[in-house]
Design a protein around this motif. Structure first.
Motif, PDB file in Angstrom:
ATOM      1  N   LEU A 158      -8.011 -11.346  -1.670  1.00  0.00           N
ATOM      2  CA  LEU A 158      -7.319 -10.063  -2.655  1.00  0.00           C
ATOM      3  C   LEU A 158      -8.057  -9.660  -3.636  1.00  0.00           C
ATOM      4  N   LYS A 159      -9.149 -11.066  -4.358  1.00  0.00           N
ATOM      5  CA  LYS A 159     -10.390 -10.763  -4.926  1.00  0.00           C
ATOM      6  C   LYS A 159      -9.752  -9.916  -6.654  1.00  0.00           C
ATOM      7  N   LEU A 160      -8.237 -10.845  -6.518  1.00  0.00           N
ATOM      8  CA  LEU A 160      -7.410 -10.101  -8.226  1.00  0.00           C
ATOM      9  C   LEU A 160      -6.687 -11.516  -8.678  1.00  0.00           C
ATOM     10  N   ALA A 197      -3.051  -8.879  -9.175  1.00  0.00           N
ATOM     11  CA  ALA A 197      -1.638  -8.895  -8.439  1.00  0.00           C
ATOM     12  C   ALA A 197      -0.142  -8.313  -8.520  1.00  0.00           C
ATOM     13  N   PHE A 198       0.078  -8.865 -10.064  1.00  0.00           N
ATOM     14  CA  PHE A 198       1.816  -9.377 -10.486  1.00  0.00           C
ATOM     15  C   PHE A 198       0.968  -6.856 -10.618  1.00  0.00           C
ATOM     16  N   ASN A 199       0.726  -6.414 -11.163  1.00  0.00           N
ATOM     17  CA  ASN A 199       0.769  -5.083 -11.663  1.00  0.00           C
ATOM     18  C   ASN A 199       0.662  -4.178 -10.295  1.00  0.00           C
ATOM     19  N   LYS A 200      -0.209  -4.909  -9.866  1.00  0.00           N
ATOM     20  CA  LYS A 200      -0.216  -3.378  -7.616  1.00  0.00           C
ATOM     21  C   LYS A 200       0.843  -4.261  -7.056  1.00  0.00           C
ATOM     22  N   GLU A 254       8.383  -0.436  -7.136  1.00  0.00           N
ATOM     23  CA  GLU A 254       9.131   1.007  -7.873  1.00  0.00           C
ATOM     24  C   GLU A 254       8.592   2.592  -6.911  1.00  0.00           C
ATOM     25  N   LYS A 255       7.217   2.722  -6.177  1.00  0.00           N
ATOM     26  CA  LYS A 255       7.619   3.232  -5.672  1.00  0.00           C
ATOM     27  C   LYS A 255       8.437   3.441  -4.119  1.00  0.00           C
ATOM     28  N   ASN A 278       0.969  -1.078  -0.050  1.00  0.00           N
ATOM     29  CA  ASN A 278       0.065  -0.097   0.186  1.00  0.00           C
ATOM     30  C   ASN A 278       1.227   1.473   0.375  1.00  0.00           C
ATOM     31  N   LYS A 279       0.962   1.942  -0.527  1.00  0.00           N
ATOM     32  CA  LYS A 279       1.175   3.129  -0.969  1.00  0.00           C
ATOM     33  C   LYS A 279       1.325   4.348   0.165  1.00  0.00           C
ATOM     34  N   ASP A 280       0.150   4.461   0.795  1.00  0.00           N
ATOM     35  CA  ASP A 280       0.216   5.242   1.826  1.00  0.00           C
ATOM     36  C   ASP A 280       0.823   4.541   3.104  1.00  0.00           C
TER      37      ASP A 280
END
Length: 465
Positions: free
Chosen positions: A160-162, A167-170, A176-177, A130-132
Motif C-alpha cells: 500500500l506504500k502507507l 492505513a488506519f485512517n483509510k 464509516e461509509k 474503496n468507496k466506489d
C-alpha cells in the motif's frame, strides 16, 4: 506495548491500546527469514479453549476459490450455489457465500442467485477498501460485504506504500461509509499471522468495535491467514498463534464470537487443523471453498469442515451429505477439474483399499477398514481395487462391494469361481500388466464367471468407474 506478548493471559483489556507507529516495517525476521523455512516461537503461555455454542461455515468458492481456476460460467456458479443450498438443507451450518462484483458475469451470477431467495447460504460480496466499490454493493442491494484491509507491515508498507496510521485512517473512512449506507462491514484482516497484533491489529479492531456500538450495526472481523502461517500448537507466540489471535480479539477488543471468522490457506498443510482450532478457541465461523480450491495450495475444504463440525458437535443437523459426492462429480464431469484420487471424502480412491490384508478385513466386516459408513453418509460404497496383491479375499471383497451383495447373496472367498478369477488376474500380471484392473473391465469378467450377476447393476464408485 512491549511485553504484552509474554503476558497474554493477564487481564490487560483495560489498557488503552493505540496504533504503534514505526519508521521501519516490523517484518518479524526472527520468524520469517525468507531465505529459510519460517520459525515457530513459543512463549510458554497457553490460553483456555472457548468453543462457542453456535459454530458455522462460510464459503468463498465464487471469490477466492474461483481465482485459482478458469473463470466460472454464470450457469456453473448458479449450479454450485444450488449445491451449497442443497448440502446445507436449511440447517444454517453453511451460512454465507461471497461474490465478486467486478464483471458483468459476476453481477449476473450474483443477481440470479439472489433471485432464488434462499435463506442459506446468504449472499455477501467482497471488495477492496474503496468507496466506489462500496457504492456498487449498495446499488446491488447486498446487505453485507467483506472489505480487504491488510494489517501486516508487509502489506501496509510494501504493497500500500502507507504507514500504519495512514492505513488506519483509510480503512476507518470506508467502514464509516458502509455503516452510513446500512451495510454490514466484514473486515478482512489480510495477513494477520504476520501482523503486529498489539501495535496495529488490536487498536484498529477496537476502533471498529467503537464504530459498531455507535452505529448499532455489528462490524464483523475475518482473520485472514493469507500465507498459511497460522499455528495450532499450544503456547505459540503471536503473531502465528491461532489460539491467541482469536482469544485476543475477544479479550482485548470485545469482538463477540458470532462476529469472528477465520480464513485459512493450506501452504503448510495446516488449513483444516487451523480452522478447527479457530472454532475451539472462540471463533464462530470458518471460511472455506468447495474442494479447497484457491490460490497456491488452496483454501480450507468446505467438505472437510462439514466433517469437523460433525465430530465436534456430534451431528450435522439435517445436512444432506450426499451432495458432497454430487459436487465432486460436477467439478469433474462439467468443469473439467481433476480431483487427486486420494483426496479425503471426494477423491475417487478415498475409500478404496488395495492391500490384501485390508481386503480380507473388509470381507469380514467393512467397518474394520472403512472410516465410517461411506455408502450411507456420502453415497460412496467402500471399494476394493484388484491388482496382483489382491488374492482371493480382495477379489471376493470387490465382488460383494461392487455389486452391493449382502446376507445370503454374498459370494464366499471359498467359491471355486473366485479361484478361477484369481488365476485370470494372476495371468494378467504375469504377462506384464502394471496397472490396476478397472472396475468396468473386472465387471465384465465377473459377470461371465458368475451368471447370476449378469443383470445386477454395478455400483457407482465416484467419478472414475
Amino acid at each position: 506495548m512491549k511485553g504484552f506478548e509474554s503476558n497474554f493471559n493477564k487481564n490487560d483489556n483495560s489498557i488503552d491500546f493505540h496504533i504503534k507507529e514505526v519508521e521501519e516495517p516490523n517484518l518479524y525476521r526472527d520468524l520469517f527469514p525468507y531465505s529459510e523455512i519460517p520459525k515457530v516461537k513459543f512463549d510458554g503461555k497457553a490460553v483456555e479453549m472457548d468453543l462457542p455454542e453456535d459454530i458455522w461455515i462460510t464459503d468463498t468458492t465464487f471469490r477466492d476459490g474461483q481465482q485459482s481456476m478458469t473463470p466460472f460460467k454464470v450457469e456453473q456458479i448458479v449450479r454450485l450455489f444450488n449445491y451449497l443450498h442443497e448440502l446445507d438443507n436449511n440447517s444454517g451450518i453453511i451460512r454465507q457465500t461471497e461474490f465478486f462484483t467486478y464483471t458483468n458475469r459476476d453481477i449476473k451470477a450474483l443477481e440470479e442467485c439472489m433471485a432464488l431467495g434462499y435463506k442459506f447460504p446468504e449472499i455477501t460480496t467482497w471488495i477492496r477498501a474503496n468507496k466506489d466499490e462500496l457504492a456498487r454493493v449498495k446499488e446491488l442491494g447486498v446487505k453485507e460485504t467483506g472489505m480487504l484491509m491488510s494489517c501486516s507491515d508487509y502489506h501496509i508498507f510494501k504493497k500500500l506504500k502507507l504507514n500504519r496510521q495512514g492505513a488506519f485512517n483509510k480503512y476507518v473512512s470506508v467502514v464509516e461509509k458502509a455503516l452510513e449506507y446500512g451495510i454490514v462491514p466484514r473486515i478482512h484482516l489480510e495477513d494477520i499471522t504476520r501482523a503486529d497484533f498489539f501495535g496495529f491489529v488490536v487498536p484498529f479492531v477496537n476502533k471498529l468495535m467503537d464504530l459498531s456500538r455507535q452505529s448499532g450495526i455489528q462490524v464483523k472481523i475475518r482473520a485472514c491467514d493469507t500465507l498459511g502461517m497460522g499455528i495450532s500448537y499450544a503456547c505459540t507466540a503471536v503473531p502465528r498463534s491461532i489460539q491467541k489471535i482469536i482469544s485476543g480479539l475477544k479479550k482485548y477488543c470485545n469482538v463477540p464470537s458470532s462476529a469472528l471468522e477465520w480464513h485459512g490457506h493450506n501452504d503448510f498443510y495446516n488449513v483444516v487443523s487451523g480452522s478447527s482450532t479457530a472454532w475451539l478457541y472462540g471463533c464462530s465461523s470458518v471460511n472455506t471453498t468447495l474442494l479447497g480450491i484457491g490460490e497456491r495450495t488452496g483454501n480450507c475444504p468446505l467438505e472437510a469442515m462439514v466433517m469437523e463440525y460433525g465430530q465436534i458437535k456430534g451431528n450435522t443437523k439435517n445436512m444432506n451429505l450426499h451432495v458432497i459426492t454430487e459436487v465432486a462429480n460436477y467439478f469433474c464431469s462439467t468443469m473439467g477439474y481433476d480431483i487427486p484420487v486420494r483426496t479425503p471424502f471426494v477423491g475417487s480412491d478415498f475409500n478404496v483399499t488395495r492391500a490384501g490384508i485390508h481386503a480380507d478385513g473388509i470381507l469380514k466386516d467393512e467397518e474394520i477398514y472403512n472410516i465410517f459408513d461411506t455408502n450411507k453418509i456420502l453415497d460412496r460404497p467402500v471399494v476394493v481395487a484388484v491388482n496382483e496383491y489382491s488374492g482371493l479375499a480382495g477379489i471376493t471383497a470387490w465382488i460383494n462391494t461392487y455389486f452391493k451383495l449382502s446376507g445370503s447373496d454374498k459370494i464366499s472367498k471359498r467359491d471355486e469361481r473366485v479361484a478361477e478369477l484369481k488365476e485370470w488376474v494372476d495371468s494378467q500380471y504375469e504377462n506384464g500388466r502394471s496397472t490396476a484392473i478397472s472396475n468396468k473391465e473386472l465387471e465384465l469378467v465377473v459377470k461371465r464367471t458368475f451368471p447370476e450377476l449378469m443383470y445386477v447393476e454395478g455400483s457407482c464408485v465416484g467419478y472414475n468407474k
